[in-house]
Design a protein around this motif. Structure first.
Motif, PDB file in Angstrom:
ATOM      1  N   SER A 243       0.847  -1.180   0.000  1.00  9.22           N
ATOM      2  CA  SER A 243       0.000   0.000   0.000  1.00  9.22           C
ATOM      3  C   SER A 243       0.891   1.241   0.000  1.00  9.22           C
ATOM      4  O   SER A 243       2.096   1.156   0.272  1.00  9.22           O
ATOM      5  N   PHE A 244       0.290   2.385  -0.294  1.00 12.19           N
ATOM      6  CA  PHE A 244       1.070   3.624  -0.300  1.00 12.19           C
ATOM      7  C   PHE A 244       1.663   3.864   1.087  1.00 12.19           C
ATOM      8  O   PHE A 244       0.962   3.845   2.097  1.00 12.19           O
ATOM      9  N   ASP A 245       2.967   4.105   1.121  1.00 14.58           N
ATOM     10  CA  ASP A 245       3.681   4.238   2.387  1.00 14.58           C
ATOM     11  C   ASP A 245       4.790   5.281   2.222  1.00 14.58           C
ATOM     12  O   ASP A 245       5.877   4.972   1.732  1.00 14.58           O
ATOM     13  N   PRO A 246       4.533   6.534   2.622  1.00 13.86           N
ATOM     14  CA  PRO A 246       5.548   7.576   2.455  1.00 13.86           C
ATOM     15  C   PRO A 246       6.879   7.252   3.123  1.00 13.86           C
ATOM     16  O   PRO A 246       7.945   7.591   2.585  1.00 13.86           O
ATOM     17  N   ALA A 247       6.841   6.594   4.290  1.00 10.44           N
ATOM     18  CA  ALA A 247       8.094   6.240   4.960  1.00 10.44           C
ATOM     19  C   ALA A 247       8.890   5.239   4.127  1.00 10.44           C
ATOM     20  O   ALA A 247      10.129   5.326   4.037  1.00 10.44           O
ATOM     21  N   LEU A 248       8.201   4.289   3.521  1.00 11.45           N
ATOM     22  CA  LEU A 248       8.879   3.329   2.660  1.00 11.45           C
ATOM     23  C   LEU A 248       9.484   4.037   1.447  1.00 11.45           C
ATOM     24  O   LEU A 248      10.620   3.745   1.052  1.00 11.45           O
ATOM     25  N   ILE A 249       8.760   4.973   0.868  1.00  6.22           N
ATOM     26  CA  ILE A 249       9.269   5.682  -0.307  1.00  6.22           C
ATOM     27  C   ILE A 249      10.506   6.503   0.052  1.00  6.22           C
ATOM     28  O   ILE A 249      11.461   6.573  -0.731  1.00  6.22           O
ATOM     29  N   ARG A 250      10.518   7.097   1.238  1.00  9.33           N
ATOM     30  CA  ARG A 250      11.731   7.811   1.665  1.00  9.33           C
ATOM     31  C   ARG A 250      12.913   6.849   1.760  1.00  9.33           C
ATOM     32  O   ARG A 250      14.040   7.182   1.360  1.00  9.33           O
ATOM     33  N   TRP A 251      12.660   5.658   2.312  1.00  7.43           N
ATOM     34  CA  TRP A 251      13.719   4.648   2.422  1.00  7.43           C
ATOM     35  C   TRP A 251      14.179   4.209   1.032  1.00  7.43           C
ATOM     36  O   TRP A 251      15.379   4.077   0.775  1.00  7.43           O
ATOM     37  N   LEU A 252      13.246   3.983   0.124  1.00  2.00           N
ATOM     38  CA  LEU A 252      13.593   3.558  -1.234  1.00  2.00           C
ATOM     39  C   LEU A 252      14.421   4.605  -1.969  1.00  2.00           C
ATOM     40  O   LEU A 252      15.297   4.272  -2.766  1.00  2.00           O
TER      41      LEU A 252
ATOM     42  N   ARG B 112      -2.007   3.410  -5.148  1.00  2.00           N
ATOM     43  CA  ARG B 112      -2.715   4.135  -6.198  1.00  2.00           C
ATOM     44  C   ARG B 112      -1.746   5.049  -6.951  1.00  2.00           C
ATOM     45  O   ARG B 112      -0.909   5.716  -6.342  1.00  2.00           O
ATOM     46  N   TYR B 113      -1.897   5.096  -8.253  1.00  2.00           N
ATOM     47  CA  TYR B 113      -1.043   5.969  -9.056  1.00  2.00           C
ATOM     48  C   TYR B 113      -1.236   7.433  -8.672  1.00  2.00           C
ATOM     49  O   TYR B 113      -0.274   8.224  -8.686  1.00  2.00           O
ATOM     50  N   ALA B 114      -2.448   7.800  -8.307  1.00  2.00           N
ATOM     51  CA  ALA B 114      -2.711   9.189  -7.917  1.00  2.00           C
ATOM     52  C   ALA B 114      -1.827   9.623  -6.754  1.00  2.00           C
ATOM     53  O   ALA B 114      -1.406  10.790  -6.680  1.00  2.00           O
ATOM     54  N   ASP B 115      -1.528   8.700  -5.846  1.00  2.00           N
ATOM     55  CA  ASP B 115      -0.649   9.036  -4.720  1.00  2.00           C
ATOM     56  C   ASP B 115       0.800   9.203  -5.174  1.00  2.00           C
ATOM     57  O   ASP B 115       1.512  10.099  -4.698  1.00  2.00           O
ATOM     58  N   LEU B 116       1.245   8.353  -6.079  1.00  2.00           N
ATOM     59  CA  LEU B 116       2.619   8.466  -6.569  1.00  2.00           C
ATOM     60  C   LEU B 116       2.822   9.754  -7.364  1.00  2.00           C
ATOM     61  O   LEU B 116       3.902  10.351  -7.328  1.00  2.00           O
ATOM     62  N   ARG B 117       1.811  10.196  -8.068  1.00  2.00           N
ATOM     63  CA  ARG B 117       1.934  11.435  -8.856  1.00  2.00           C
ATOM     64  C   ARG B 117       2.122  12.661  -7.975  1.00  2.00           C
ATOM     65  O   ARG B 117       2.586  13.705  -8.456  1.00  2.00           O
ATOM     66  N   GLU B 118       1.767  12.554  -6.697  1.00  2.00           N
ATOM     67  CA  GLU B 118       1.920  13.682  -5.789  1.00  2.00           C
ATOM     68  C   GLU B 118       3.296  13.732  -5.128  1.00  2.00           C
ATOM     69  O   GLU B 118       3.583  14.641  -4.347  1.00  2.00           O
TER      70      GLU B 118
ATOM     71  N   ILE C 264      14.346   3.890  -8.974  1.00  2.00           N
ATOM     72  CA  ILE C 264      13.326   3.388  -8.055  1.00  2.00           C
ATOM     73  C   ILE C 264      12.238   2.716  -8.876  1.00  2.00           C
ATOM     74  O   ILE C 264      11.658   3.335  -9.778  1.00  2.00           O
ATOM     75  N   ILE C 265      11.969   1.460  -8.593  1.00  2.00           N
ATOM     76  CA  ILE C 265      10.876   0.748  -9.247  1.00  2.00           C
ATOM     77  C   ILE C 265       9.759   0.578  -8.219  1.00  2.00           C
ATOM     78  O   ILE C 265       9.983   0.007  -7.149  1.00  2.00           O
ATOM     79  N   HIS C 266       8.582   1.106  -8.533  1.00  2.00           N
ATOM     80  CA  HIS C 266       7.471   1.066  -7.578  1.00  2.00           C
ATOM     81  C   HIS C 266       6.251   0.450  -8.241  1.00  2.00           C
ATOM     82  O   HIS C 266       5.945   0.707  -9.396  1.00  2.00           O
ATOM     83  N   GLU C 267       5.561  -0.369  -7.490  1.00  2.00           N
ATOM     84  CA  GLU C 267       4.314  -0.965  -7.975  1.00  2.00           C
ATOM     85  C   GLU C 267       3.182   0.050  -7.973  1.00  2.00           C
ATOM     86  O   GLU C 267       3.211   1.031  -7.221  1.00  2.00           O
ATOM     87  N   THR C 268       2.170  -0.193  -8.817  1.00  2.00           N
ATOM     88  CA  THR C 268       0.945   0.588  -8.758  1.00  2.00           C
ATOM     89  C   THR C 268      -0.222  -0.268  -9.232  1.00  2.00           C
ATOM     90  O   THR C 268      -0.092  -1.049 -10.179  1.00  2.00           O
TER      91      THR C 268
ATOM     92  N   MET D 272      11.827   7.348 -10.813  1.00  2.00           N
ATOM     93  CA  MET D 272      10.880   6.257 -10.567  1.00  2.00           C
ATOM     94  C   MET D 272      10.287   5.692 -11.854  1.00  2.00           C
ATOM     95  O   MET D 272      10.024   6.421 -12.809  1.00  2.00           O
ATOM     96  N   TYR D 273      10.110   4.358 -11.847  1.00  2.00           N
ATOM     97  CA  TYR D 273       9.408   3.638 -12.909  1.00  2.00           C
ATOM     98  C   TYR D 273       8.322   2.780 -12.258  1.00  2.00           C
ATOM     99  O   TYR D 273       8.450   2.376 -11.094  1.00  2.00           O
ATOM    100  N   LEU D 274       7.305   2.448 -13.029  1.00  2.00           N
ATOM    101  CA  LEU D 274       6.160   1.709 -12.512  1.00  2.00           C
ATOM    102  C   LEU D 274       6.130   0.278 -13.024  1.00  2.00           C
ATOM    103  O   LEU D 274       6.483   0.006 -14.180  1.00  2.00           O
TER     104      LEU D 274
END
Length: 248
Positions: free
Chosen positions: A174-183, A201-207, A190-194, A216-218
C-alpha cells in the motif's frame, strides 16, 4: 562496471497482456533474479530474444524472493528442477527474509516437491540465505537491504547496490511515504508498484516530489493502465535499463 536490470515481467497477478512482475539484475558478470513467477524459463528466453542475446541468462545462481504470493514465486519449482536435474548445476541461492523462508516450503513448495515420503526439504533444492532488515547481505557483487512493506503476507522491499549505483524496488505494498523515503535514499533508480488498493494508487505516486518521480518507474500495473503518462513511466517488458544512466 555497469549495473543493469531487465524487466522480465511488468504485470499484476491477473494480467493477460504481460508476465507477472520480475527482474533480472546483472553486474560484473554476476546475475540475480528478483522473484520467480511461472513461466520463468519462457520469460528469460523471450527477454534474450528481444535483446538479441541468446543464452545470456542461461546460468542464474541466485534468486531473491520478496514474498510468497503465487505471482511472485510460482516458478521456483521448475527453476530449481531445471537447474539441478536438467542442467546439473548446484542449487541456486534463495535469498529472503526469515518470515518468508519459514513458510515457503510448508505452505507453497512441499506439496509438489516434498516427494512421496515427504522426506525432502527446501535445502535439497535451494541454498537458503536470510535477509535481515537491520543489516546488509552480500550476494556476489550485490549488496542487499530489505524493509517490510504494507501487504497481506510478509513482504519486503529491496535496496540493491552494485557497481556504485543503487536500485530500489517497492515490491507489493500500500502507499507508504516512509517506505518511499527509504527507497529513495541514494537510489539511482526506483521501481514502484501501482494498482488498485490494497496496492499503491497511481494518484498518490503522482503527488510525490519531482526529484523522486524523476528516478521512478512503474510495474505491477493492470492491463488497462495508461502507460504513456509522462509523470512516471512504466517499465517496458523485455527492455534492459542501465542503472545510473538516464534511460528515459
Amino acid at each position: 562496471m555497469s549495473f543493469s536490470v531487465v524487466a522480465l515481467g511488468v504485470g499484476d497477478a491477473f494480467s493477460r497482456r504481460f508476465y507477472s512482475t520480475a527482474f533480472l539484475l546483472e553486474s560484473a558478470g554476476r546475475k540475480l533474479l528478483i522473484d520467480c513467477p511461472h513461466p520463468i524459463h519462457k520469460m528469460l528466453y523471450e527477454a534474450e530474444f528481444f535483446l538479441g542475446q541468446p543464452e545470456r541468462f542461461d546460468d542464474i545462481p541466485a534468486v531473491i524472493l520478496t514474498h510468497y504470493h503465487a505471482d511472485h514465486c510460482s516458478g521456483l519449482e521448475m527453476f530449481s528442477y531445471h537447474r539441478t536435474r536438467i542442467a546439473g548445476r548446484e542449487p541456486a541461492r534463495l535469498l529472503a527474509h526469515p518470515e518468508v523462508l519459514q513458510d515457503l516450503w510448508e505452505k507453497r513448495l512441499a506439496l509438489s516437491m516434498g516427494g512421496t515420503l515427504g522426506d525432502r526439504r527446501l535445502e535439497d533444492f535451494f541454498e537458503p540465505v536470510e535477509l535481515h532488515d537491520d543489516r546488509e547481505t552480500t550476494c556476489g557483487t550485490f549488496s542487499i537491504r530489505c524493509r517490510r512493506t504494507k501487504h497481506s503476507v510478509p513482504t519486503f522491499a529491496l535496496r540493491i547496490t552494485a557497481s556504485g549505483h543503487t536500485l530500489s524496488y517497492s515490491s507489493d505494498t500500500s502507499f507508504d511515504p516512509a517506505l518511499i523515503r527509504w527507497l529513495s535514499e541514494d537510489a539511482s533508480m526506483i521501481i514502484h508498484e501501482t494498482n488498485i488498493p490494497p496496492h499503491t494508487r497511481y494518484a498518490d505516486l503522482r503527488e510525490l516530489p519531482p526529484e523522486i518521480r524523476s528516478r521512478m518507474y512503474l510495474v505491477h500495473y493492470p492491463d488497462d493502465f495508461p502507460s504513456q503518462d509522462p509523470q512516471i513511466p512504466c517499465l517496458e517488458q523485455g527492455r534492459e535499463y542501465l542503472i545510473g544512466e538516464n534511460s528515459r
